[in-house]
Design a protein around this motif. Structure first.
Motif, mmCIF file in Angstrom:
data_model
loop_
_atom_site.group_PDB
_atom_site.id
_atom_site.type_symbol
_atom_site.label_atom_id
_atom_site.label_comp_id
_atom_site.label_asym_id
_atom_site.label_seq_id
_atom_site.Cartn_x
_atom_site.Cartn_y
_atom_site.Cartn_z
ATOM 1 N N VAL A 18 0.837 -1.208 0.000
ATOM 2 C CA VAL A 18 0.000 0.000 0.000
ATOM 3 C C VAL A 18 0.871 1.257 0.000
ATOM 4 C CG1 VAL A 18 -1.597 1.370 1.402
ATOM 5 C CG2 VAL A 18 -2.016 -1.068 1.077
ATOM 6 N N LEU A 19 1.885 1.282 0.854
ATOM 7 C CA LEU A 19 2.768 2.446 0.960
ATOM 8 C C LEU A 19 3.577 2.647 -0.315
ATOM 9 C CD1 LEU A 19 4.042 2.004 4.637
ATOM 10 C CD2 LEU A 19 2.371 3.659 3.791
ATOM 11 N N LEU A 20 4.099 1.554 -0.876
ATOM 12 C CA LEU A 20 4.901 1.650 -2.099
ATOM 13 C C LEU A 20 4.064 2.170 -3.260
ATOM 14 C CD1 LEU A 20 7.073 -1.618 -1.967
ATOM 15 C CD2 LEU A 20 7.867 0.742 -1.732
ATOM 16 N N ILE A 21 2.866 1.624 -3.420
ATOM 17 C CA ILE A 21 2.000 2.064 -4.516
ATOM 18 C C ILE A 21 1.573 3.511 -4.310
ATOM 19 C CG2 ILE A 21 -0.244 1.707 -5.630
ATOM 20 C CD1 ILE A 21 0.091 -1.293 -5.056
ATOM 21 N N SER A 22 1.288 3.884 -3.064
ATOM 22 C CA SER A 22 0.870 5.258 -2.768
ATOM 23 C C SER A 22 1.985 6.251 -3.071
ATOM 24 C CB SER A 22 0.449 5.374 -1.304
ATOM 25 O OG SER A 22 -0.658 4.551 -1.028
ATOM 26 N N PHE A 23 3.223 5.933 -2.647
ATOM 27 C CA PHE A 23 4.355 6.824 -2.923
ATOM 28 C C PHE A 23 4.648 6.888 -4.424
ATOM 29 C CE2 PHE A 23 5.660 6.140 1.631
ATOM 30 C CZ PHE A 23 5.543 7.472 1.994
ATOM 31 N N ALA A 24 4.489 5.752 -5.112
ATOM 32 C CA ALA A 24 4.684 5.733 -6.568
ATOM 33 C C ALA A 24 3.636 6.604 -7.252
ATOM 34 C CB ALA A 24 4.613 4.296 -7.090
ATOM 35 N N ALA A 25 2.393 6.553 -6.760
ATOM 36 C CA ALA A 25 1.317 7.375 -7.325
ATOM 37 C C ALA A 25 1.596 8.863 -7.105
ATOM 38 C CB ALA A 25 -0.022 6.987 -6.693
ATOM 39 N N ILE A 26 2.092 9.211 -5.914
ATOM 40 C CA ILE A 26 2.439 10.609 -5.637
ATOM 41 C C ILE A 26 3.567 11.070 -6.559
ATOM 42 C CG2 ILE A 26 3.423 12.184 -3.912
ATOM 43 C CD1 ILE A 26 1.970 10.551 -1.769
ATOM 44 N N PHE A 27 4.560 10.183 -6.783
ATOM 45 C CA PHE A 27 5.682 10.518 -7.673
ATOM 46 C C PHE A 27 5.190 10.782 -9.093
ATOM 47 C CE2 PHE A 27 9.066 9.163 -10.630
ATOM 48 C CZ PHE A 27 10.061 10.056 -10.252
ATOM 49 N N VAL A 28 4.326 9.900 -9.598
ATOM 50 C CA VAL A 28 3.771 10.078 -10.948
ATOM 51 C C VAL A 28 2.909 11.331 -10.993
ATOM 52 C CG1 VAL A 28 2.243 9.088 -12.698
ATOM 53 C CG2 VAL A 28 3.857 7.613 -11.489
ATOM 54 N N GLY A 29 2.080 11.532 -9.952
ATOM 55 C CA GLY A 29 1.232 12.726 -9.899
ATOM 56 C C GLY A 29 2.052 14.005 -9.864
ATOM 57 N N THR A 30 3.190 13.961 -9.165
ATOM 58 C CA THR A 30 4.080 15.125 -9.099
ATOM 59 C C THR A 30 4.647 15.457 -10.482
ATOM 60 O OG1 THR A 30 4.695 14.618 -6.812
ATOM 61 C CG2 THR A 30 6.188 16.045 -8.054
ATOM 62 N N THR A 67 10.713 25.550 -4.692
ATOM 63 C CA THR A 67 9.331 25.908 -4.391
ATOM 64 C C THR A 67 8.387 25.344 -5.452
ATOM 65 O OG1 THR A 67 10.024 27.948 -3.277
ATOM 66 C CG2 THR A 67 7.737 27.804 -4.000
ATOM 67 N N LYS A 68 8.814 25.391 -6.716
ATOM 68 C CA LYS A 68 8.001 24.800 -7.784
ATOM 69 C C LYS A 68 7.875 23.294 -7.603
ATOM 70 C CE LYS A 68 8.778 28.263 -11.382
ATOM 71 N NZ LYS A 68 9.292 28.536 -12.761
ATOM 72 N N ILE A 69 8.952 22.661 -7.169
ATOM 73 C CA ILE A 69 8.905 21.219 -6.903
ATOM 74 C C ILE A 69 7.950 20.935 -5.747
ATOM 75 C CG2 ILE A 69 10.247 19.239 -6.098
ATOM 76 C CD1 ILE A 69 12.653 20.417 -7.592
#
Length: 245
Positions: A18-30, A67-69
């Motif tokens: 769950v944590l790995l997929i969630s962090f991967a989703a945040i990375f892609v979303g970023t 800041t943009k990141i």
């Protein structure tokens, strides 16, 4: 290894996924936010300050880039929130009975709606007023020179708690379904919970603004009362089922 130990290892492995997929989703979303929506995010975040006629400055060579990141990560969290909520529900639902899992999709969409509603509530109703009080009313006679990095950090730490606290009814739903809490328990602990909520509001608010703390605490109290109603309804439904059986 005992059966209990095997179950614990299995749950920890599920949590890790769950944590790995969630962090991967945040990375892609970023990445998506930085590539496609960064200008819109900047306009939204800076908008309340521009309404007050204030400009932002950067104090370091790399402050503008970082800041943009930071804003892209904030946008990435919002974009990836459906995936994060889906993963959390997938982790929790195996503990429920098969007939209770039918509410997975409605609860999933409700979780998204609550999270977004919390952020919109904080942005539309609280942020503007808090900035006006902090910058105009409490800074009379001073010339503001606001760092873009500190301002963005303020906005992010201001809005995300609203998104999280709006999930209180959903959390109550699951805890009641799992038999960990009841409406009676919530009523008995009400005064202690309200005190804790005010303490949390003071901690989560990114500044000494008492009004912002109140605006954060009041929704928590209202949502807690709604949670009591939800818990009571679930308890009555369960009681009727037990009697019929």
């Amino acid at each position: 290894m005992t059966k209990k130990d095997e179950n614990l290892v299995h749950h920890l492995e599920d949590l890790r996924k769950v944590l790995l997929i969630s962090f991967a989703a945040i990375f892609v979303g970023t990445i998506i936010c930085y590539s496609l929506f960064l200008d819109q995010v900047i306009e939204i975040v800076v908008g309340p300050l521009n309404k007050l006629g204030q400009d932002l400055v950067f104090l370091g060579v790399t402050e503008g880039l970082f800041t943009k990141i930071k804003m892209s990560i904030f946008g990435g969290v919002i974009i990836s929130s459906p995936v994060i909520i889906w993963q959390m529900l997938r982790f929790i639902f195996p503990a429920l009975y098969s007939h209770e899992k039918k509410v997975f999709v409605p609860v999933f969409f409700l979780g998204i709606i609550l999270f977004i509603s919390g952020i919109v509530f904080g942005y539309k109703l609280v942020l503007d007023l808090s900035l006006k009080i902090l910058i105009i009313n409490f800074s009379e006679g001073l010339s503001p020179m606001i760092s873009v990095s500190k301002y963005v950090s303020f906005v992010i730490s201001f809005l995300l708690p609203f998104g999280i606290i709006f999930e209180i009814p959903l959390i109550t739903f699951f805890l009641t379904k799992l038999g960990l809490i009841s409406a009676k328990f919530l009523r008995e602990k009400r005064k202690y919970v309200i005190l804790i909520m005010f303490v949390l509001a003071a901690v989560l608010s990114p500044g000494p603004d008492v009004l912002a703390q109140l605006f954060l605490a009041i929704p928590m109290i209202v949502l807690y009362e709604i949670s009591i109603i939800i818990s009571a309804l679930i308890g009555r439904k369960k009681q009727k089922k037990d009697l019929s059986e």
